[in-house]
Structures are given as C-alpha cells and as structure tokens.
Design an enzyme around this catalytic site. Structure first.
Site, PDB file in Angstrom:
ATOM      1  N   TYR A 122       0.854  -1.188   0.000  1.00  0.00           N
ATOM      2  CA  TYR A 122       0.000   0.000   0.000  1.00  0.00           C
ATOM      3  C   TYR A 122       0.886   1.233   0.000  1.00  0.00           C
ATOM      4  O   TYR A 122       2.087   1.167   0.267  1.00  0.00           O
ATOM      5  CB  TYR A 122      -0.987  -0.001   1.180  1.00  0.00           C
ATOM      6  CG  TYR A 122      -0.434   0.379   2.527  1.00  0.00           C
ATOM      7  CD1 TYR A 122      -0.513   1.695   2.993  1.00  0.00           C
ATOM      8  CD2 TYR A 122       0.157  -0.568   3.359  1.00  0.00           C
ATOM      9  CE1 TYR A 122      -0.016   2.050   4.242  1.00  0.00           C
ATOM     10  CE2 TYR A 122       0.645  -0.227   4.604  1.00  0.00           C
ATOM     11  CZ  TYR A 122       0.561   1.087   5.046  1.00  0.00           C
ATOM     12  OH  TYR A 122       1.052   1.430   6.281  1.00  0.00           O
ATOM     13  N   CYS A 123       0.285   2.373  -0.334  1.00  0.00           N
ATOM     14  CA  CYS A 123       1.010   3.647  -0.354  1.00  0.00           C
ATOM     15  C   CYS A 123       0.035   4.736   0.093  1.00  0.00           C
ATOM     16  O   CYS A 123      -0.759   4.498   1.000  1.00  0.00           O
ATOM     17  CB  CYS A 123       1.593   3.907  -1.754  1.00  0.00           C
ATOM     18  SG  CYS A 123       0.346   3.955  -3.067  1.00  0.00           S
ATOM     19  N   GLN A 124       0.050   5.876  -0.542  1.00  0.00           N
ATOM     20  CA  GLN A 124      -0.888   6.944  -0.199  1.00  0.00           C
ATOM     21  C   GLN A 124      -2.217   6.766  -0.927  1.00  0.00           C
ATOM     22  O   GLN A 124      -3.271   6.867  -0.335  1.00  0.00           O
ATOM     23  CB  GLN A 124      -0.284   8.313  -0.520  1.00  0.00           C
ATOM     24  CG  GLN A 124      -1.186   9.496  -0.195  1.00  0.00           C
ATOM     25  CD  GLN A 124      -1.488   9.617   1.285  1.00  0.00           C
ATOM     26  OE1 GLN A 124      -0.644   9.377   2.132  1.00  0.00           O
ATOM     27  NE2 GLN A 124      -2.717   9.988   1.613  1.00  0.00           N
ATOM     28  N   TRP A 151      -3.420   4.227   2.033  1.00  0.00           N
ATOM     29  CA  TRP A 151      -3.513   5.037   3.239  1.00  0.00           C
ATOM     30  C   TRP A 151      -4.693   6.004   3.197  1.00  0.00           C
ATOM     31  O   TRP A 151      -5.354   6.241   4.213  1.00  0.00           O
ATOM     32  CB  TRP A 151      -2.206   5.795   3.489  1.00  0.00           C
ATOM     33  CG  TRP A 151      -2.281   6.599   4.744  1.00  0.00           C
ATOM     34  CD1 TRP A 151      -2.360   7.956   4.860  1.00  0.00           C
ATOM     35  CD2 TRP A 151      -2.338   6.087   6.079  1.00  0.00           C
ATOM     36  NE1 TRP A 151      -2.464   8.316   6.190  1.00  0.00           N
ATOM     37  CE2 TRP A 151      -2.443   7.179   6.953  1.00  0.00           C
ATOM     38  CE3 TRP A 151      -2.310   4.812   6.618  1.00  0.00           C
ATOM     39  CZ2 TRP A 151      -2.523   7.033   8.333  1.00  0.00           C
ATOM     40  CZ3 TRP A 151      -2.384   4.672   8.003  1.00  0.00           C
ATOM     41  CH2 TRP A 151      -2.493   5.773   8.835  1.00  0.00           C
TER      42      TRP A 151
END
Length: 163
Positions: A122-124, A151
């Site tokens: 996952y990331c932003q 996120w």
C-alpha cells in the site's frame, strides 16, 4: 519483449500466451484518447486487489507481510496501517532480493519473506503500491497483492492513524 498490440483481442491473446507472472497480474484495457486514437492501458487484476474489509482481517495475520511503500517521512507524519513495515518503493528490489535474511530481520524486525509468502503493498493512493506489486511479481513473489485504497482509504476510516 512485449509490445502493445493493435487491437484489444490481440492484446488479450498476447497476455494469455505469455508466461511472465507480471503480465498475468495485470489486465490490458483499452481507452479512447483525446486525439481519437486508442490507447492500451495496464490495470491491476481484481484478484490481486484487497479492499478495506480484507485489510481488517490481514492486520491480524502475522504470516502476511504488509508493506508500506511510501517514503519514511510520509509514514512518520501520517501514521501507518497496523503490523505494516515501511520499505520505500525505490528500496523494494534491494530489500526483497539483494538484502540478506539477517539484514532484513535487523532492519524490519521480522523474517524476510519467501517467494511463496503473501505480500500486500500500500502507499498513499494506490499508484506506488501497484508499481510495487508489478515489481514483486517480476521478482517471483507470486502471491503479492495491493490495497488500492491505500492510506487514503484506511486513514479516512480511522481516527487513530498512528496505530
């Protein structure tokens, strides 16, 4: 080398005939561009996408490796998903392929995953996690997935973001 075909049918047939893990994890789609030409785009295979409800279960499954591919300063300023480790996108290859098991354990306080372990990126917002998924599949991590909501989705549903 895979080159983009001239029709959607040709694209699908090319993907079916190719034995590269990363091509099976992405679906070739088609869209009309603004200049009237057809563009072929790469979309994440829905079987490799986790939703928020899935993540609520995964955070309690220590055998699964949740990897936050944001930069450390992003993680420090916003928080992280419980039980995740931070491996910035640019370090994914080095950490998963080149780094020794001992160094991985020392840096991330967990065992280095094997190629059969489930990795969840996952990331932003989902872009970098999709790129990390693609890289992981190319490196042979065949059970890799992405949390496309990332996120942004997680933090919008939790008031205590630094858990």
């Amino acid at each position: 080398m895979f080159s983009f075909p001239t029709s959607l049918t040709t694209a699908r047939n090319a993907v079916r005939k190719t034995n590269i893990h990363s091509l099976y994890s992405f679906i070739v789609g088609r869209r009309e561009s603004t200049n009237g030409e057809t563009d072929f785009i790469k979309m994440v295979d829905p079987k490799r996408v986790l939703k928020y409800e899935d993540m609520l279960q995964v955070i309690h499954q220590p055998e699964k490796v949740i990897i936050d591919v944001r930069d450390p300063d992003e993680v420090q300023s916003t928080g992280k998903i419980p039980s995740s480790i931070n491996i910035p996108l640019g370090d994914v290859h080095e950490s998963l392929v080149t780094m020794s098991h001992e160094d991985f354990r020392r840096q991330y306080q967990r065992e280095k995953p094997s190629n059969s372990d489930e990795l969840i990126f996952y990331c932003q917002s989902g872009r970098r996690s999709s790129e990390a998924l693609h890289k992981a599949l190319q490196m042979g991590y065949v059970n890799s997935k992405t949390y496309l909501g990332s996120w942004s989705d997680w933090s919008s549903r939790h008031s205590d973001n630094n858990v």
